[in-house]
Structure formats: C-alpha cells, structure tokens
Design an enzyme around this catalytic site. Structure first.
Site, PDB file in Angstrom:
ATOM      1  N   ASP A 128       0.867  -1.185   0.000  1.00 29.26           N
ATOM      2  CA  ASP A 128       0.000   0.000   0.000  1.00 29.26           C
ATOM      3  C   ASP A 128       0.901   1.230   0.000  1.00 29.26           C
ATOM      4  OD1 ASP A 128      -1.962  -1.929   0.391  1.00 29.26           O
ATOM      5  OD2 ASP A 128      -3.025  -0.780   1.929  1.00 29.26           O
ATOM      6  N   LYS A 189      -6.932   3.499  -3.142  1.00 30.57           N
ATOM      7  CA  LYS A 189      -7.317   3.463  -1.730  1.00 30.57           C
ATOM      8  C   LYS A 189      -7.579   4.886  -1.252  1.00 30.57           C
ATOM      9  CE  LYS A 189      -5.145   2.183   2.713  1.00 30.57           C
ATOM     10  NZ  LYS A 189      -3.979   1.512   3.325  1.00 30.57           N
ATOM     11  N   LYS A 218      -9.504  -2.226  -8.488  1.00 28.94           N
ATOM     12  CA  LYS A 218     -10.533  -2.170  -7.456  1.00 28.94           C
ATOM     13  C   LYS A 218     -10.287  -1.003  -6.500  1.00 28.94           C
ATOM     14  CE  LYS A 218     -10.929  -7.207  -7.706  1.00 28.94           C
ATOM     15  NZ  LYS A 218     -10.815  -8.492  -6.958  1.00 28.94           N
TER      16      LYS A 218
END
Length: 261
Positions: A128, A189, A218
């Site tokens: 991330d 994100k 996504k």
C-alpha cells in the site's frame, strides 16, 4: 506509458470530464455488498491494520493472531514489522501487507521503489503506497504516474495506491485514480488515517467510476471504518477491500472506541 506532462494533461482532463459529466456511468457494487453479517466471506475483505508509530512487538503478534483466528485477507503493517508478521502468518492463508512512503507520500520515487522491493523481500505479498500528494495537486501527472509505476515494477505484486482523499478535490481524486490504474496498480485506496477525515461512500463511488474502465482495478476504503454498518456502506459504494484496525471487534460485534483507522 512514458508520457510527458503535456501529453498526460489532456488524457486526465478527458477522464475527469467523462466521470463527472456522465450521470449514467454507474459503478457496480462489490461482491461483498450483499453480506448481512460479519461472516467468513466478510473477513476476506479485511486488511487488519496496525500502523501506529508506538506499536510494540507483542501488539504486532496479537494483530497476527487475530487475523489468523478470523481468516482476514491480510495484516497491514509498517516496513519494520514485515519480517515478524510474515513469520507469524506463515501457512495461515493471511497475507502480509506493507505500507510504502507512509503516511506522507513525499519521498523520492527511488526511495519508494527500494522500500517496496525490500518489503517484498522481507515477505510482503501486498503493498500500500502513498501517492505523491503535492505532485497530484500541482498537476504534475507525469511524476505521479512514474512514482506509482516504479513501485509497481519494483514490487511485482499487488499494489494499492493511497490517494489521501481528504486533501483532494473530486477532480484530483479522479486524476489520481486514473493515473494509478494506468500505472498498473491493482487498487486505489482512500486514506492513510493520519491526516484527519476518513473514507466516504461518495469518494469510494467516485474512485470506482474512475477505474471501472480498467478491468480488474478495485477500490480499498480505509480510515474511520470501525463498524460493520460502515463497511457495508463502503461495499455498496463499490469497495472490494476494507482497511481497519477494528476487524476483530467488528467480527465480535463489540463496541469500538473512536479513532481514525
């Protein structure tokens, strides 16, 4: 794509116009949106998270043990804890996730790429990374793209790009999502949880609409998600993954203290 900023700008503007201008462009809800309780399927959407700077070794072990118990998708930790987590999770089915350029995103591209490669060498299966927020807000799209692409190339695994939506306009959220998708990210994100605010359904929906053209990309919702009801709200907006430090409490339907992650 090795494009100049002058070449990126019209592409980004076109994407912004497409997303903001087409009310018929509906983002699909996620596969988790029909869940009615925090069950085993729900657990597969959770990145169980501990990113506090004062996290101790015993707290990291507890995080891992909870993740194993509930079969969460991953444990998300700072780079210094990756080896410990990878050893603790070995054979459990739960992955190790490492944050990169966290929480500011203001390091150099070379430093982020090295950090990502080091995390993967230490056992991370997902990354991330925080986008270069200042470059995104300045409109330096070539730098934003190259920054993300370098981490994607260095990691050679799932990369989620944290936009830190609390600092961004809708246009900047769309631009960041588009550039992340083009650079090879697997997820976009919402937030780090370190800058105030948190994930909103509106942001998740906007980000999902921005990447739906790129099959397989996504959205992960994170920051301020501390109840099953909030998770379900994110799923219905299109999120496929949730980052939260409250995963165990949600599974146990326990009361969760206020906080940002």
């Amino acid at each position: 794509m090795n494009l100049s900023n002058d070449q990126w700008s019209p592409l980004v503007k076109a994407k912004i116009a497409e997303v903001l201008g087409d009310s018929s462009l509906d983002a699909p809800t996620s596969e988790f949106s029909s869940i009615s309780a925090p069950d085993s399927k729900f657990a597969l959407a959770i990145d169980h998270t501990l990113l506090k700077p004062d996290a101790t070794s015993s707290q990291i072990d507890e995080l891992c043990d909870q993740a194993i118990r509930y079969k969460f998708k991953s444990c998300c930790v700072n780079g210094a804890n990756v080896k410990q987590v990878s050893r603790r999770l070995e054979g459990s089915g739960t992955m190790t996730c490492a944050v990169i350029g966290f929480p500011l995103g203001a390091g150099t591209t070379a430093a982020k790429a090295f950090e990502a490669k080091d995390a993967v060498t230490s056992g991370a299966k997902e990354i991330d990374m925080v986008v270069n927020i200042g470059a995104l807000k300045t409109g330096n799209y070539a730098l934003v793209y190259s920054d993300i692409h370098a981490v994607v190339e260095a990691a050679s695994t799932t990369v989620k790009v944290i936009l830190e939506t609390v600092f961004l306009s809708d246009e900047e959220k769309i631009a960041g999502s588009f550039l992340a998708a083009e650079a090879g990210a697997s997820f976009v994100k919402t937030c780090t949880g370190f800058s105030g605010g948190g994930a909103t359904a509106a942001d998740v929906l906007l980000m999902r609409k921005s990447v739906v053209y790129k099959g397989g990309v996504k959205v992960k919702a994170s920051a301020g998600i501390r109840s099953f009801e909030k998770c379900l709200e994110m799923f219905k907006a299109g999120a496929e993954r949730i980052g939260t430090s409250s995963g165990a409490a949600i599974m146990e339907s326990a009361e969760v203290a206020t906080g940002t992650y």
